[in-house]
Write a protein that holds these residues in place. Sequence first.
Motif, short mmCIF file in Angstrom:
data_model
loop_
_atom_site.label_atom_id
_atom_site.label_comp_id
_atom_site.label_asym_id
_atom_site.label_seq_id
_atom_site.Cartn_x
_atom_site.Cartn_y
_atom_site.Cartn_z
N ARG A 1 37.95 41.34 39.12
CA ARG A 1 38.49 40.16 38.77
C ARG A 1 39.17 39.69 40.10
NH1 ARG A 1 43.57 40.41 36.09
NH2 ARG A 1 43.69 38.08 35.72
N ALA B 1 49.91 45.94 40.12
CA ALA B 1 48.75 45.59 40.33
C ALA B 1 47.68 46.32 42.05
CB ALA B 1 49.21 44.13 41.58
N SER B 2 46.96 46.63 41.80
CA SER B 2 45.73 47.44 41.93
C SER B 2 46.39 48.73 42.44
CB SER B 2 46.22 47.01 44.40
OG SER B 2 45.90 45.62 44.54
N ASP C 1 38.90 45.18 36.77
CA ASP C 1 40.57 45.02 37.37
C ASP C 1 39.58 44.36 39.25
OD1 ASP C 1 42.21 45.02 35.42
OD2 ASP C 1 42.99 47.12 36.37
N ILE D 1 42.73 52.18 38.03
CA ILE D 1 42.69 50.38 38.31
C ILE D 1 41.22 49.98 37.66
CG2 ILE D 1 41.87 49.57 39.50
CD1 ILE D 1 43.87 50.86 41.50
#
Length: 354
Positions: free
Chosen positions: A180, A54-55, A177, A173
């Motif tokens: 969202r 994530a990130s 992404d 990324i």
Amino acid sequence: MVTKKKLSMLVAGAVISGFCLGLQAAYAHSGHEEEPENVLVVPPEAPGREAFYASGDLYTFLATGKETKQLFSLFNFDVPPGGGPDLHVHGREAESFFILQGELTVQMGDRNNSMVATPGTFIYLPKGRPHSFINNTSTLVRTLSLTTPAGLENLFINLGIPVTDRNVPPPPITEEDLRRFAEEGPNYGLQPIPPGTTLPPTDGLLDFVVVPPGAPNRESFLIGGNRYTSLATGNETGGLFSLFDVSVQPQVEGGLLQSNSKDAESFYVLAGELTFELENQSFVAKPGTFVYLPEDTPYSFQNLGNTQARTLFLRTPTPVPEPSSWLGVLGFGTVLVLKQKQKQQKLASFSNPE
């Protein structure tokens, strides 16, 4: 006004009470033959635990809300060079970092207020306070992330990318992404702050807490020869948790089982080895091991090695005593020194109830 001496006594009494309060409650569990199901032990590198990208970062779950009665979630996360989210706000939980490896640039408040956090640095980011972090170096940063209360793990589960091979670098990324997270993040209390956006008001919110390596000027005290250094107090976290950096000296004999009857207690071993003993088993926790003990769990821990051990010690939640309760808190602050023979007699009563 609280004097330094009184504050030191208060913190020391609170920790001691967590270790000494409820010894009789531990004995009351003597009819139990099995370890409580909700004790959680996660070995180094967290094999078998869920992990998500994530990130641009790799988050590995050490504890989730389902496992901690929603008190907190804990992640072991890797931030690759260039990784990290832009400025944002958490509306539901506070977020804390403890740097294990590398250097992480953390922004607190506005984009002009940043610091480089090196290994051993602890940072508490209260709910509602804008912040971001980025790895501006060429090497990996490894960090513990504590969120209080739990819930942020659901964002990673639903918006992150499941990890199938930890040896593969995180995927870059993409614009999708970012879209969202920007659109769905608010459903999890996460609000991005785009450049040029007015920062949200912070009146009435708790302040940031930054403790550099070695914790200079923080409260520190000895209990049974072990040094407890405060990284965060209940006053600083609004009662969400307290956190200590504990140096555990080698010892020859183990200790009597005791019960954390008021708060859940957790450990993350930083160096050396600690031997934990529960009602029906013992295990050795090496560096990188995480141990969660819910309330009313009889246990003891000790350093049976030849060198000093070091662990983070987390209590969740922790009450914030009023000044009038100092005497009551300190009333439980008696350190009990018991011979090994007495300990063995008590352990025998656990395994052979009448």
